[in-house]
Motif scaffolding. Structure first.
Motif, PDB file in Angstrom:
ATOM      1  N   LEU A 265     -12.984  54.160 -23.859  1.00 43.83           N
ATOM      2  CA  LEU A 265     -14.504  54.561 -23.447  1.00 43.83           C
ATOM      3  C   LEU A 265     -14.859  53.910 -21.975  1.00 43.83           C
ATOM      4  O   LEU A 265     -15.760  54.049 -21.340  1.00 43.83           O
ATOM      5  CB  LEU A 265     -15.475  54.274 -24.383  1.00 43.83           C
ATOM      6  N   SER A 266     -14.192  52.901 -21.692  1.00 42.43           N
ATOM      7  CA  SER A 266     -14.296  51.980 -20.715  1.00 42.43           C
ATOM      8  C   SER A 266     -14.028  52.801 -19.213  1.00 42.43           C
ATOM      9  O   SER A 266     -14.542  52.428 -18.230  1.00 42.43           O
ATOM     10  CB  SER A 266     -13.587  50.552 -20.562  1.00 42.43           C
TER      11      SER A 266
ATOM     12  N   GLN B 230     -14.299  56.498 -19.302  1.00 46.28           N
ATOM     13  CA  GLN B 230     -14.979  57.268 -19.259  1.00 46.28           C
ATOM     14  C   GLN B 230     -15.589  57.760 -20.470  1.00 46.28           C
ATOM     15  O   GLN B 230     -14.999  57.396 -21.651  1.00 46.28           O
ATOM     16  CB  GLN B 230     -14.358  58.614 -18.203  1.00 46.28           C
ATOM     17  N   GLY B 231     -16.642  58.493 -20.612  1.00 49.67           N
ATOM     18  CA  GLY B 231     -17.009  58.951 -21.752  1.00 49.67           C
ATOM     19  C   GLY B 231     -15.914  59.911 -22.598  1.00 49.67           C
ATOM     20  O   GLY B 231     -15.226  60.510 -21.837  1.00 49.67           O
TER      21      GLY B 231
ATOM     22  N   VAL C 128     -21.436  51.333 -28.755  1.00 49.23           N
ATOM     23  CA  VAL C 128     -21.307  52.582 -28.263  1.00 49.23           C
ATOM     24  C   VAL C 128     -22.283  53.380 -28.585  1.00 49.23           C
ATOM     25  O   VAL C 128     -23.296  53.152 -29.676  1.00 49.23           O
ATOM     26  CB  VAL C 128     -20.144  53.219 -29.212  1.00 49.23           C
TER      27      VAL C 128
ATOM     28  N   GLN D  96     -24.072  57.495 -27.948  1.00 46.12           N
ATOM     29  CA  GLN D  96     -23.865  59.261 -27.793  1.00 46.12           C
ATOM     30  C   GLN D  96     -24.765  59.239 -26.505  1.00 46.12           C
ATOM     31  O   GLN D  96     -26.152  59.026 -26.628  1.00 46.12           O
ATOM     32  CB  GLN D  96     -24.574  59.828 -28.938  1.00 46.12           C
ATOM     33  N   ARG D  97     -24.254  59.942 -25.394  1.00 41.50           N
ATOM     34  CA  ARG D  97     -25.073  60.362 -24.100  1.00 41.50           C
ATOM     35  C   ARG D  97     -24.523  61.828 -24.080  1.00 41.50           C
ATOM     36  O   ARG D  97     -23.654  62.398 -23.503  1.00 41.50           O
ATOM     37  CB  ARG D  97     -24.633  59.583 -23.158  1.00 41.50           C
TER      38      ARG D  97
ATOM     39  N   ARG E 267     -20.763  67.645 -24.219  1.00 39.74           N
ATOM     40  CA  ARG E 267     -19.703  68.247 -23.336  1.00 39.74           C
ATOM     41  C   ARG E 267     -19.327  69.611 -24.165  1.00 39.74           C
ATOM     42  O   ARG E 267     -19.068  69.686 -25.295  1.00 39.74           O
ATOM     43  CB  ARG E 267     -18.327  67.312 -23.411  1.00 39.74           C
TER      44      ARG E 267
ATOM     45  N   LEU F 110     -20.657  63.412 -26.805  1.00 44.57           N
ATOM     46  CA  LEU F 110     -20.083  62.498 -25.739  1.00 44.57           C
ATOM     47  C   LEU F 110     -20.396  61.288 -26.155  1.00 44.57           C
ATOM     48  O   LEU F 110     -21.550  60.630 -25.972  1.00 44.57           O
ATOM     49  CB  LEU F 110     -20.338  62.746 -24.226  1.00 44.57           C
ATOM     50  N   TYR F 111     -19.559  60.284 -26.247  1.00 43.00           N
ATOM     51  CA  TYR F 111     -19.680  58.993 -26.418  1.00 43.00           C
ATOM     52  C   TYR F 111     -19.356  57.967 -25.265  1.00 43.00           C
ATOM     53  O   TYR F 111     -18.303  58.308 -24.688  1.00 43.00           O
ATOM     54  CB  TYR F 111     -18.666  58.577 -27.790  1.00 43.00           C
ATOM     55  N   GLU F 112     -20.048  56.941 -25.106  1.00 38.53           N
ATOM     56  CA  GLU F 112     -19.871  56.172 -23.912  1.00 38.53           C
ATOM     57  C   GLU F 112     -20.137  54.703 -24.423  1.00 38.53           C
ATOM     58  O   GLU F 112     -20.908  54.316 -25.458  1.00 38.53           O
ATOM     59  CB  GLU F 112     -20.814  56.294 -22.864  1.00 38.53           C
ATOM     60  N   LEU F 113     -19.814  53.889 -23.770  1.00 41.21           N
ATOM     61  CA  LEU F 113     -19.972  52.286 -24.018  1.00 41.21           C
ATOM     62  C   LEU F 113     -21.689  51.796 -23.573  1.00 41.21           C
ATOM     63  O   LEU F 113     -22.070  52.398 -22.603  1.00 41.21           O
ATOM     64  CB  LEU F 113     -19.101  51.456 -23.004  1.00 41.21           C
TER      65      LEU F 113
END
Length: 225
Positions: A22-23, A25-26, A56, A58-59, A62, A72-75
């Motif tokens: 995740l570092s 990209q999502g 983490v 959720q943003r 997709r 979509l998960y992101e840091l």
């Protein structure tokens, strides 16, 4: 185990590998599962734990060519300290240079000044203006814990009703500067000055600066009149 060893061990774990992916990209659950060779449910379980720890988030979603949109998960910003940084070796080298080039008394004055300036970040807090010495000490303990210590007041101090002429002892099983203290024990003066500035009380360091440092500070609970 050193900090670097703990980081390497974490990034060898499944959750660490998810954080590493995740570092870049999502990613969706399906994408992470494919990269890791795991089931979607297994990835969801790890993501739930990472979300709970604040690493983490959720943003958005997709949209795939077919099927339902996937989360979509992101840091999160809280994950930044998980990654190796050059802060520690840089600070260690800086302290070595200062120790070599400055007289001991001047180095100690510098460390105390840094502690006082660090305290200014919290001095606007209402607790810093309390007329009760013990209230200010409790607040200083909370600040030290915010910086990474596991600090507490010794048993008995919390029950004091008349603090005049009494003394509190603050102990911390975890020193926020533990990685540097064995080589640079004068750093305890920085924390001593920080606590003195926060509490407006006399503070004396009585720390253990061994391989696994432990903080200890004596604070005179002098009531102002």
């Amino acid at each position: 185990m050193t900090g670097n060893q703990a980081q390497r061990r974490f990034f060898r774990s499944t959750r660490g590998r998810i954080v590493a992916l995740l570092s870049r990209q999502g990613a969706t659950v399906e994408e992470l599962a494919r990269e890791l060779g795991l089931t979607d449910n297994a990835v969801r379980a790890h993501l739930a734990a990472l979300e709970r720890d604040g690493f983490v988030v959720q943003r958005g979603e997709r949209r795939a060519a077919q099927g339902k949109p996937a989360y979509l998960y992101e840091l999160a910003p809280a994950a930044d300290p998980l990654f190796p940084r050059a802060y520690l070796p840089t600070l260690d080298a800086l302290l070595e240079l200062l120790t070599e080039q400055l007289p001991a008394a001047e180095l100690e004055r510098l460390l105390r000044t840094i502690g006082q300036r660090l305290a200014q970040r919290w001095r606007a807090n209402e607790q810093s203006r309390s007329s009760e010495p013990l209230s200010r000490v409790r607040w200083a303990v909370a600040v030290l814990n915010e910086l990474g210590a596991l600090a507490e007041l010794e048993v008995g101090v919390e029950d004091l009703s008349d603090c005049s002429g009494s003394q509190a002892r603050l102990r911390a099983a975890s020193c926020p500067l533990a990685a540097l203290i064995p080589s640079h024990p004068r750093l305890c003066l920085l924390v001593e000055a920080l606590l003195a500035e926060l509490t407006a009380l006399p503070v004396r360091a009585c720390c253990c600066c061994a391989e696994r440092p432990q903080c200890c500070f004596e604070i005179d609970l002098i009531t102002e009149h």
